[in-house]
Design an enzyme around this catalytic site. Structure first.
Site, PDB file in Angstrom:
ATOM      1  N   ASP A  91     -10.042   3.124   1.984  1.00  0.00           N
ATOM      2  CA  ASP A  91     -10.180   2.486   3.306  1.00  0.00           C
ATOM      3  C   ASP A  91     -10.758   3.469   4.332  1.00  0.00           C
ATOM      4  OD1 ASP A  91      -9.226  -0.079   2.724  1.00  0.00           O
ATOM      5  OD2 ASP A  91      -7.141   0.545   2.957  1.00  0.00           O
ATOM      6  N   LYS A 134       0.804  -1.230   0.000  1.00  0.00           N
ATOM      7  CA  LYS A 134       0.000   0.000   0.000  1.00  0.00           C
ATOM      8  C   LYS A 134       0.837   1.280   0.000  1.00  0.00           C
ATOM      9  CE  LYS A 134      -4.222  -1.719   2.160  1.00  0.00           C
ATOM     10  NZ  LYS A 134      -5.257  -1.450   3.159  1.00  0.00           N
TER      11      LYS A 134
END
Ligand code: ATR
Length: 295
Positions: free
Chosen positions: A111, A75
Site C-alpha cells: 500500500d 491487515k
C-alpha cells in the site's frame, strides 16, 4: 467464461481476504492481468470473518494457494500467523500481501509503495515537501509513513480524535532515519487553515465520503485556503469523485482519486508473488470498466 474455461490442474489460486469483501475490485484487476499476460492463475474474493484469519492462513498452507491480498479488518491480525514479515510492513503495522513460498508465508505491505507510485503518476515527488493528511487510522498511518520515508519535510495530521493523530506523530518521531516533522492537529478550521498555507499536498485518508451512501460528506469543505498548485488526493475511488475532490477541483486545485493507489498496490503484489510487476495499464482499464459498469 474465458477464465473458467482455462482452469486446469496446474492453475494457481490467489485471493483477497476481507470482511466484507464483496465490493473488492481486486479480482477484476488481477484476473484481467492474468488473462492479458497468459498466466495460468485465478483470483477470487473470500469473506473471512474476524477471528477466522488464523485458520485462513492454515488453509493457505494446506491448499498451496499461491498468495493473497489481505484487507480490512485483517491487515494487522494476519501478521502473527506468518513466517516472516517485511520490516516496512512491520513498521506500517499492516500486511496487505502474503506470498506462499514453498509453504512459508511471507508478509508485505504494498500500500505504501502503491501510494508513492500513484503520487509519481501525478508528477509529485514528496522529498522536501509538506503535506496535510486527514485521518489517523490505518490508511493515514500508511500514507504518513510513506511520505516520511520518502523524505517529506513536514506533515500535519488532522484527525477528529486528536489522540490518534498524536500517537501517529509520536510513532513517526520514533523512527530512525526519518527527519520529517509531524504535527498532530484537531479537525477544526483554525488549525487546518494554518497548515493549509504551507501544504503542497493534501490527502484524505478518512473514510468520510466512502461509497455512494457517503455522497456529499467531506472531512473538509473550504479549499480556497490552499495555494494554487496544491495536489489534492483522496484514497477513496468509489465514488470516483468524492465531495472532498469535487470541492478541491471547484477551487481550481489539481485532484487525484485512490484508483492509482489501488492499481499500483496490486501491480506491486505481483512482484512478491511472481518476481515481476503486474501490468498497470491492463489493471487500470479493467478497474475503470468495472466502475463504469456500476461495480
Ligand atoms: P482505516 O484503516 O481505513 O484508516 P480507521 O482506522 O477506522 O480506518 O480510520 C478511519 C479514519 O476516518 C479515522 O481517522 C477516523 O477518525 P477518528 O480517528 O476520529 O475515528 C476518520 N473518520 C471516520 N468517520 C469520520 C467522521 N464522520 N468525521 C471525521 N473523521 C472520521
Amino acid at each position: 467464461m474465458r477464465i473458467g474455461a482455462a482452469i486446469d490442474a496446474r492453475t494457481q489460486l490467489f485471493a483477497v481476504l476481507g470482511w466484507p469483501v464483496a465490493h473488492s475490485l481486486s479480482p477484476v484487476l488481477h484476473n484481467a492481468a492474468f488473462a492479458a499476460v497468459g498466466r495460468n492463475a485465478v483470483y477470487v474474493a473470500c469473506a473471512v470473518p474476524p477471528g477466522a484469519i488464523a485458520s485462513a492462513m492454515a488453509g493457505l498452507r494446506a491448499l498451496g494457494i499461491g498468495g493473497v491480498n489481505v484487507t480490512v479488518p485483517h491487515k494487522q491480525a494476519v501478521m502473527e500467523f506468518l513466517d516472516w514479515v517485511d520490516p516496512l510492513a512491520r513498521e506500517a503495522g499492516a500486511v496487505n500481501t502474503v506470498a506462499n513460498r514453498d509453504g512459508r508465508l511471507l508478509g508485505y505491505n504494498t500500500d505504501c509503495a502503491g501510494f508513492l507510485a500513484a503520487l509519481a503518476d501525478a508528477g509529485f515527488a514528496p522529498s522536501g515537501r509538506s503535506a496535510l493528511i486527514f485521518g489517523a487510522g490505518g490508511a493515514g498511518r500508511g500514507v504518513a509513513l510513506a511520505l516520511a520515508r520518502a523524505g517529506a519535510r513536514r506533515l500535519w495530521v488532522a484527525n477528529r480524535t486528536l489522540e490518534r493523530a498524536e500517537a501517529l506523530a509520536a510513532a513517526i518521531a520514533g523512527l530512525t532515519g526519518v527527519a520529517t516533522a509531524v504535527k498532530p492537529i484537531p479537525l477544526d478550521p483554525a488549525a487546518v487553515r494554518a497548515a493549509a498555507l504551507e501544504a503542497d499536498l493534501v490527502v484524505n485518508c478518512t473514510s468520510v465520503g466512502l461509497g455512494h451512501g457517503g455522497g456529499g460528506d467531506s472531512p473538509w469543505d473550504d479549499f480556497s485556503v490552499f495555494p494554487p498548485g496544491t495536489l489534492v488526493m483522496d484514497l477513496i475511488y468509489n465514488p470516483e469523485r468524492t465531495a472532498f475532490l469535487a470541492r478541491a477541483e471547484a477551487a481550481g486545485l489539481r485532484i487525484q482519486n485512490g484508483l492509482g493507489m489501488l492499481v499500483h498496490q496490486a501491480a506491486l503484489a505481483w512482484e512478491k508473488w511472481f518476481g515481476e510487476t503486474g501490468p498497470v495499464d491492463v489493471m487500470y482499464r479493467a478497474a475503470r470498466a468495472a466502475l463504469a459498469a456500476g461495480h
